[in-house]
Design an enzyme around this catalytic site. Structure first.
Site, short mmCIF file in Angstrom:
data_model
loop_
_atom_site.label_atom_id
_atom_site.label_comp_id
_atom_site.label_asym_id
_atom_site.label_seq_id
_atom_site.Cartn_x
_atom_site.Cartn_y
_atom_site.Cartn_z
N GLU A 220 0.82 -1.21 0.00
CA GLU A 220 0.00 0.00 0.00
C GLU A 220 0.86 1.27 0.00
O GLU A 220 0.38 2.35 0.31
CB GLU A 220 -0.95 0.02 1.22
CG GLU A 220 -1.58 -1.30 1.56
CD GLU A 220 -2.51 -1.85 0.49
OE1 GLU A 220 -2.68 -1.21 -0.56
OE2 GLU A 220 -3.08 -2.94 0.69
N ASP B 292 -1.45 -1.27 -10.34
CA ASP B 292 -1.62 -2.70 -10.06
C ASP B 292 -1.59 -3.47 -11.37
O ASP B 292 -2.23 -3.08 -12.35
CB ASP B 292 -2.96 -2.96 -9.37
CG ASP B 292 -2.98 -2.49 -7.92
OD1 ASP B 292 -1.89 -2.41 -7.32
OD2 ASP B 292 -4.07 -2.19 -7.42
N ARG C 267 5.37 7.90 -7.38
CA ARG C 267 4.47 7.88 -8.54
C ARG C 267 4.21 9.31 -9.01
O ARG C 267 3.84 10.18 -8.21
CB ARG C 267 3.11 7.26 -8.19
CG ARG C 267 3.12 5.79 -7.96
CD ARG C 267 1.71 5.20 -8.13
NE ARG C 267 0.68 5.91 -7.36
CZ ARG C 267 -0.63 5.79 -7.58
NH1 ARG C 267 -1.07 5.02 -8.55
NH2 ARG C 267 -1.50 6.43 -6.83
N ASP D 253 -5.05 -6.37 2.95
CA ASP D 253 -6.27 -6.42 2.12
C ASP D 253 -7.54 -6.42 2.96
O ASP D 253 -8.56 -5.87 2.54
CB ASP D 253 -6.26 -7.67 1.24
CG ASP D 253 -5.01 -7.75 0.40
OD1 ASP D 253 -5.05 -7.30 -0.75
OD2 ASP D 253 -3.99 -8.25 0.90
N GLY E 216 -12.58 3.84 -18.44
CA GLY E 216 -14.00 4.19 -18.38
C GLY E 216 -14.59 4.66 -19.70
O GLY E 216 -15.77 5.03 -19.75
#
Length: 501
Positions: free
Chosen positions: A187, A326, A233, A436, A250
């Protein structure tokens, strides 16, 4: 002249799923990601390897995922799943024979399922690690490791944190013959001082989210007084693809992840529109999606080049852009993702961008001034609220208490011989501490399943610990063997290593 450097980092992770339910959460999750993300990713990387491309991307594979992809039970069960996929596609061909678009979709699904079964029976028959090892050995990729079962490290007792990290790196070394120098911290969780843990474990570099570096992600940054560097990032670039609110997947032309044709268990619709009800969505059209994909490859490359030029102008030197996602986004969540990924990795060098790994970026000199990092993550708010918030307050308390009991248990172990019961107890504790479970509760994504999983592993730990305390060695060994048959991902795990921390 080079426009600058681009690093793609992809993080591959799922919690331990074998023997813990099938649908809607459980093994089905593993097999979908395996079929739609991990198989295509390997095919893509092997194409680049066969072309002689090196340092294509940085791939994180968590020890707990590697264990599943090497597990004989999982391989057998995945083979059965692929057979059912072929049967579902055949049934769809019959149901959809009157619609040319849907009929071809069913045929394409069948071809993909057959090819996947062939790959599993040949290239993957001994699991993922032999394949991954070849990609590491020939420098197609840089591999990132991580702690044993993907815990949120800032919330761990320092002794448990050290054990989980070292055991995770050792697990990767056993599978691949190489101990990773870099990790994807679960994470991207960080607490001040953790860089010293990394240095002690031989970790030289790790990932954080862009806000941890206050947006200054144009170079790797040594952390504190250590030689360990953090890569951040670049959210301005990364969010073009996937953000909390938008991104390419999307688009109306792409295959809709959420809409199922339940009579055949296939996804036959395109997104169509964000407010369109599932029953009103248009059929998926691969040709239409391919046209849009080309524009999104071009848009991303232009975004990277523009960003690199802007950073170079600001800092007076060639800059670095790190985009991180991911792995499961590509194929599992976003059907067109693997094709987009290949398009981008081919187009960026043609646009004058150096494409390399995190290690390659360091070798190219992309290192800035030292920085003190704040407590952070890549979750909502970029802090710890997802794993330490009000919704999971009870889970945080339970995990803290579990760690105290865990340390008490190993503190009483004899060190002369390995204790397989204690080993399994520690394994159950590691599985209970997976990040998780809190994430799924906070995000209300199969929250009941997540709470149940955390509770099951905690209860198993307590059952074994209680038998050991009472001296019922025979019953403890019997129970540990039964638990290990279902939950035995880490055969090398030695509880004595935690005692020595």
């Amino acid at each position: 002249m080079s426009e600058g450097t681009f690093c793609l980092v992809v993080h591959s992770h799922l919690p331990w799923l074998p023997h813990h339910g099938t649908w809607p959460v459980g093994e089905e999750w593993l097999y979908q990601a395996w079929a739609h993300s991990y198989l295509p990713m390997v095919e893509l990387l092997e194409r680049f390897a066969n072309e002689g491309r090196r340092d294509v991307l940085t791939l994180g594979v968590t020890p707990v995922l590697a264990a599943q992809l090497d597990d004989p039970y999982s391989i057998r069960a995945f083979h059965d799943w692929l057979g059912h996929w072929q049967l579902r596609a055949q049934h769809a061909s019959t149901l959809w024979r009157g619609d040319p678009l849907l009929r071809e979709l069913a045929a394409a699904e069948h071809r993909t399922a057959v090819r996947a079964a062939e790959e599993l029976g040949s290239r993957w028959r001994h699991g993922f690690s032999p394949i991954l090892r070849s990609l590491v050995d020939n420098s197609t990729i840089e591999l990132l490791g991580g702690p044993l079962a993907h815990p949120f490290q800032p919330l761990l007792d320092p002794r448990v944190r050290e054990f989980a990290l070292n055991a995770g790196l050792a697990d990767t070394a056993l599978r691949l013959g190489t101990r990773p120098e870099g990790i994807w911290a679960p994470e991207c969780g960080y607490a001040p001082g953790m860089e010293n843990d990394y240095a002690a474990a031989g970790v030289r570099r790790f990932m954080v989210d862009g806000p941890s570096l206050r947006g200054e992600t144009w170079a790797a940054r040594p952390v504190g007084d250590s030689d360990v560097v953090a890569f951040g990032r670049d959210l301005e670039v990364t969010y073009r693809v996937w953000s909390p609110k938008a991104g390419y997947p999307g688009h109306a032309a792409y295959r809709d992840f959420h809409t199922w044709q339940h009579e055949v268990g296939l996804k036959a619709a395109r997104v169509t529109g964000k407010t369109v009800e599932p029953q009103d969505k248009a059929p998926y059209d691969p040709a239409l999606a391919a046209d849009v994909l080309g524009t999104h490859v071009k848009d991303f490359v232009e975004t990277v080049v523009t960003r690199l030029r802007s950073l170079k102008q600001r800092h007076g030197r060639e800059a670095l852009v790190v985009a991180a996602y991911d792995t499961e986004l590509f194929g599992h969540w976003w059907h067109e993702g693997p094709a987009w990924l290949e398009g981008v990795l081919r187009a960026l060098p043609e646009a004058g961008v150096r494409v390399t790994t995190l290690k390659g970026a360091l070798e190219a000199g992309h290192v800035g001034e030292p920085v003190d990092l704040p407590s952070s993550s890549w979750g909502s708010g970029k802090d710890w609220r997802v794993w330490d918030g009000e919704q999971v307050k009870d889970m945080v308390a339970a995990n803290a208490a579990l760690q105290r009991r865990l340390l008490d248990l190993v503190g009483g172990l004899a060190t002369t011989a390995r204790d397989t019961v204690a080993d399994q107890a520690v394994a159950e504790a590691m599985l209970a501490l997976e990040s998780d479970w809190a994430f799924m509760v906070t995000k209300d994504s199969a929250a009941d399943y997540a709470r149940r999983r955390a509770a099951v592993h905690t209860e198993r730990f307590d059952a074994l610990a209680d038998l050991l305390r009472r001296g019922d060695r025979a019953r403890a060994a019997e129970l540990a063997a039964a638990y290990c048959a279902d939950d035995g991902p880490f055969g090398h795990l030695d509880a004595r290593a935690l005692k020595h921390n």
